[in-house]
Design a protein around this motif. Structure first.
Motif, mmCIF file in Angstrom:
data_model
loop_
_atom_site.group_PDB
_atom_site.id
_atom_site.type_symbol
_atom_site.label_atom_id
_atom_site.label_comp_id
_atom_site.label_asym_id
_atom_site.label_seq_id
_atom_site.Cartn_x
_atom_site.Cartn_y
_atom_site.Cartn_z
ATOM 1 N N ALA A 98 0.836 -1.216 -0.048
ATOM 2 C CA ALA A 98 -0.014 -0.214 0.010
ATOM 3 C C ALA A 98 0.806 1.212 -0.078
ATOM 4 O O ALA A 98 0.528 2.261 -0.638
ATOM 5 C CB ALA A 98 -0.806 -0.053 1.117
ATOM 6 N N ALA A 99 1.803 1.193 0.834
ATOM 7 C CA ALA A 99 2.888 2.223 0.840
ATOM 8 C C ALA A 99 3.491 2.798 -0.411
ATOM 9 O O ALA A 99 3.600 3.809 -1.088
ATOM 10 C CB ALA A 99 3.848 2.395 2.078
ATOM 11 N N ILE A 100 4.376 1.442 -1.125
ATOM 12 C CA ILE A 100 4.694 1.359 -2.310
ATOM 13 C C ILE A 100 4.187 2.215 -3.595
ATOM 14 O O ILE A 100 4.330 2.949 -4.178
ATOM 15 C CB ILE A 100 5.532 0.391 -2.695
ATOM 16 N N THR A 101 2.912 1.536 -3.482
ATOM 17 C CA THR A 101 1.983 2.096 -4.357
ATOM 18 C C THR A 101 1.062 3.203 -4.455
ATOM 19 O O THR A 101 0.263 3.932 -5.225
ATOM 20 C CB THR A 101 0.919 0.877 -4.949
ATOM 21 N N GLY A 102 1.275 4.005 -3.083
ATOM 22 C CA GLY A 102 0.688 5.249 -2.954
ATOM 23 C C GLY A 102 -0.941 5.239 -2.898
ATOM 24 O O GLY A 102 -1.595 6.229 -3.392
ATOM 25 N N LEU A 103 -1.357 3.920 -2.091
ATOM 26 C CA LEU A 103 -2.794 3.840 -2.063
ATOM 27 C C LEU A 103 -3.615 4.859 -0.910
ATOM 28 O O LEU A 103 -4.682 4.523 -0.810
ATOM 29 C CB LEU A 103 -3.041 2.255 -1.805
ATOM 30 N N GLY A 104 -2.642 5.294 -0.074
ATOM 31 C CA GLY A 104 -3.498 6.157 0.875
ATOM 32 C C GLY A 104 -3.000 5.914 2.340
ATOM 33 O O GLY A 104 -2.117 4.760 2.504
ATOM 34 N N ASP A 105 -3.090 6.942 3.326
ATOM 35 C CA ASP A 105 -2.557 6.723 4.475
ATOM 36 C C ASP A 105 -3.056 5.670 5.115
ATOM 37 O O ASP A 105 -2.393 4.746 5.808
ATOM 38 C CB ASP A 105 -2.772 8.030 5.444
ATOM 39 N N ARG A 106 -4.388 5.168 5.277
ATOM 40 C CA ARG A 106 -4.847 4.008 5.881
ATOM 41 C C ARG A 106 -5.045 2.815 5.184
ATOM 42 O O ARG A 106 -5.520 1.880 5.526
ATOM 43 C CB ARG A 106 -6.354 4.546 6.171
ATOM 44 N N ALA A 107 -4.727 2.742 3.942
ATOM 45 C CA ALA A 107 -4.686 1.717 2.854
ATOM 46 C C ALA A 107 -4.209 0.345 3.516
ATOM 47 O O ALA A 107 -4.726 -0.817 3.564
ATOM 48 C CB ALA A 107 -4.306 1.682 1.531
ATOM 49 N N GLY A 108 -2.933 0.435 4.206
ATOM 50 C CA GLY A 108 -2.199 -0.653 4.781
ATOM 51 C C GLY A 108 -2.815 -1.273 6.009
ATOM 52 O O GLY A 108 -3.145 -2.397 6.379
ATOM 53 N N ASP A 109 -3.358 -0.166 6.783
ATOM 54 C CA ASP A 109 -4.306 -0.621 8.046
ATOM 55 C C ASP A 109 -5.285 -1.472 7.593
ATOM 56 O O ASP A 109 -5.756 -2.499 8.069
ATOM 57 C CB ASP A 109 -4.755 0.693 8.668
ATOM 58 N N LEU A 110 -6.256 -1.086 6.576
ATOM 59 C CA LEU A 110 -7.505 -1.711 6.004
ATOM 60 C C LEU A 110 -7.163 -2.966 5.591
ATOM 61 O O LEU A 110 -7.768 -4.020 5.775
ATOM 62 C CB LEU A 110 -8.246 -1.028 5.136
ATOM 63 N N HIS A 167 2.292 -9.837 -6.848
ATOM 64 C CA HIS A 167 3.254 -10.873 -6.345
ATOM 65 C C HIS A 167 4.740 -10.667 -5.701
ATOM 66 O O HIS A 167 5.271 -11.264 -4.929
ATOM 67 C CB HIS A 167 3.224 -11.795 -7.439
ATOM 68 N N ASP A 168 5.397 -9.662 -6.674
ATOM 69 C CA ASP A 168 6.757 -9.374 -6.295
ATOM 70 C C ASP A 168 6.826 -8.893 -4.673
ATOM 71 O O ASP A 168 7.726 -9.272 -4.177
ATOM 72 C CB ASP A 168 7.404 -8.445 -7.107
ATOM 73 N N VAL A 169 5.854 -8.121 -4.402
ATOM 74 C CA VAL A 169 5.753 -7.637 -2.998
ATOM 75 C C VAL A 169 5.352 -8.558 -2.155
ATOM 76 O O VAL A 169 5.778 -8.827 -0.926
ATOM 77 C CB VAL A 169 5.319 -6.140 -3.009
ATOM 78 N N LEU A 170 4.065 -9.015 -2.451
ATOM 79 C CA LEU A 170 3.479 -9.738 -1.309
ATOM 80 C C LEU A 170 3.975 -11.204 -1.112
ATOM 81 O O LEU A 170 4.045 -11.736 0.117
ATOM 82 C CB LEU A 170 1.883 -9.907 -1.719
ATOM 83 N N PHE A 171 4.536 -11.790 -2.483
ATOM 84 C CA PHE A 171 5.160 -13.140 -2.358
ATOM 85 C C PHE A 171 6.434 -13.330 -2.843
ATOM 86 O O PHE A 171 6.503 -13.847 -4.056
ATOM 87 C CB PHE A 171 4.045 -14.290 -2.730
ATOM 88 N N PRO A 172 7.323 -12.638 -2.279
ATOM 89 C CA PRO A 172 8.738 -12.443 -3.103
ATOM 90 C C PRO A 172 9.505 -13.688 -3.396
ATOM 91 O O PRO A 172 10.188 -13.849 -4.160
ATOM 92 C CB PRO A 172 9.404 -11.635 -1.970
ATOM 93 N N ARG A 173 9.141 -14.660 -2.349
ATOM 94 C CA ARG A 173 9.774 -16.075 -2.570
ATOM 95 C C ARG A 173 9.329 -17.162 -3.517
ATOM 96 O O ARG A 173 9.847 -17.902 -3.879
ATOM 97 C CB ARG A 173 10.217 -16.630 -1.263
#
Length: 178
Positions: A98-110, A167-173
């Motif tokens: 969420a932070a990398i893609t600029g989805l908003g301040d609360r996006a990661g929390d949600l 996938h690259d960010v969420l499941f890097p391995r």
């Protein structure tokens, strides 16, 4: 056939793991998986060994050995895929996405809340984030537009989605060749 039966029984995990990969890979060091599988299949077809080895023509003891081996292969594959997915830290990776893609301040929390709950009613988002509804709406919209969150209907519950761009960010391995 094993894959189809597991899927029919509801334990196919929606493609998250495959018994076929485990059967091809095997469990024994030094013995190719295909040879190990053939060896275990021959064992399962062994003729009954005495009066106390089952009731039919085939050996019950051999079938039990095969079944335990087969379940160990399944368990090995579930563990292998769990390690690749690293579910314990998925919440952190969702917040980072969420932070990398600029989805908003609360996006990661949600995203973390949806991960923990499985799904979230749209009307509950503001309270869960501790913000006003007019602040929660743009967060929901950004996640829906991105595709990392979706729902069955326009007003339905919010659920996580994993489009290929994540996938690259969420499941890097997951696609590591090493």
């Amino acid at each position: 056939m094993s894959h189809a039966m597991a899927h029919h029984a509801g334990i196919g995990a929606g493609g998250l793991w495959s018994v076929s990969r485990g059967l091809a890979r095997g469990l024994q060091d030094g013995l190719p998986g295909r040879d190990e599988y053939r060896e275990m299949m021959q064992l399962a077809d062994r003729v009954r060994q005495g009066d106390r080895d089952g009731r039919g023509n085939l050996s019950l003891a051999a079938l039990v050995t095969f079944t335990k081996w087969f379940l160990a292969v399944c368990e090995d594959q579930v563990g292998f895929m769990a390690g690749l997915f690293d579910f314990d830290r998925l919440g952190e990776r969702l917040a980072r996405y969420a932070a990398i893609t600029g989805l908003g301040d609360r996006a990661g929390d949600l995203l973390r809340v949806i991960l923990l709950r499985g799904e979230v009613e749209r009307g509950d988002v503001a309270a869960l984030l501790g913000v006003a509804p007019r602040t929660a709406r743009p967060t929901m919209k950004s996640l829906l537009d991105d595709g990392v969150v979706g729902s069955e209907t326009p007003r339905g519950t919010l659920m996580l989605r994993f489009p290929s761009k994540t996938h690259d960010v969420l499941f890097p391995r997951l696609f590591d060749v090493n």
